[in-house]
Motif scaffolding. Structure first.
Motif, PDB file in Angstrom:
ATOM      1  N   ARG A  29       0.826  -1.216   0.000  1.00 14.21           N
ATOM      2  CA  ARG A  29       0.000   0.000   0.000  1.00 14.21           C
ATOM      3  C   ARG A  29       0.852   1.255   0.000  1.00 14.21           C
ATOM      4  O   ARG A  29       0.549   2.217  -0.708  1.00 14.21           O
ATOM      5  N   ALA A  33       0.620   0.464  -4.325  1.00 19.30           N
ATOM      6  CA  ALA A  33      -0.802   0.666  -4.599  1.00 19.30           C
ATOM      7  C   ALA A  33      -1.199   2.138  -4.635  1.00 19.30           C
ATOM      8  O   ALA A  33      -1.957   2.545  -5.515  1.00 19.30           O
ATOM      9  N   ASP A  34      -0.713   2.915  -3.717  1.00 20.74           N
ATOM     10  CA  ASP A  34      -1.099   4.323  -3.660  1.00 20.74           C
ATOM     11  C   ASP A  34      -0.189   5.230  -4.469  1.00 20.74           C
ATOM     12  O   ASP A  34      -0.435   6.426  -4.559  1.00 20.74           O
ATOM     13  N   ALA A  35       0.847   4.674  -5.086  1.00 26.56           N
ATOM     14  CA  ALA A  35       1.818   5.493  -5.801  1.00 26.56           C
ATOM     15  C   ALA A  35       1.454   5.686  -7.272  1.00 26.56           C
ATOM     16  O   ALA A  35       1.914   6.622  -7.907  1.00 26.56           O
ATOM     17  N   TYR A  36       0.661   4.783  -7.835  1.00 29.20           N
ATOM     18  CA  TYR A  36       0.327   4.821  -9.257  1.00 29.20           C
ATOM     19  C   TYR A  36       1.586   4.863 -10.116  1.00 29.20           C
ATOM     20  O   TYR A  36       1.658   5.554 -11.118  1.00 29.20           O
ATOM     21  N   ASP A  37       2.567   4.109  -9.707  1.00 28.16           N
ATOM     22  CA  ASP A  37       3.849   4.052 -10.414  1.00 28.16           C
ATOM     23  C   ASP A  37       4.353   2.623 -10.325  1.00 28.16           C
ATOM     24  O   ASP A  37       4.550   2.095  -9.229  1.00 28.16           O
ATOM     25  N   LEU A  38       4.578   1.984 -11.442  1.00 30.48           N
ATOM     26  CA  LEU A  38       5.020   0.595 -11.446  1.00 30.48           C
ATOM     27  C   LEU A  38       6.528   0.441 -11.320  1.00 30.48           C
ATOM     28  O   LEU A  38       7.023  -0.668 -11.166  1.00 30.48           O
TER      29      LEU A  38
END
Length: 101
Positions: A29, A33-38
């Motif tokens: 998280r 998940a909360d970063a929107y960066d893979l």
């Protein structure tokens, strides 16, 4: 070892090493998940793949943590470094386990 995907790894941790699940989910998280960066996903998977691989072998896990704990208390730099290097070798070897192993 499970498939090398976050979902499969999480399911394996939940089933076989539930003591790791809270930290796994918190880390996911916070960093993924909360970063929107893979971009951090490979590093995340490498860390947790290794943690799970160690948790599957309690003797190896205890040995690794004991080496790290001993290194943290060791006043001699060369000895502490050797202990950490040994723990690192164990972690790297565990991380090489492939799916199905």
């Amino acid at each position: 070892m499970p498939e090398r995907t976050p979902k499969a790894l999480r399911a394996a941790i939940a089933q076989h090493a539930p003591q790791l699940l809270v930290d796994f989910d918190r880390h996911w998280r916070r960093d993924i998940a909360d970063a929107y960066d893979l971009a951090p996903v490979p590093a995340f998977m490498a860390r947790w793949w290794s943690e799970y691989a160690l948790a599957r072998d309690p003797r190896l896990e205890v040995k690794t943590h004991a080496l790290e704990d001993e290194a943290a208390q060791e006043p001699d730099y060369a000895r502490a470094k050797a202990l950490i290097e040994e723990a690192g070798r164990i972690r790297r070897t565990a991380a090489k386990a492939g799916p199905g192993q």
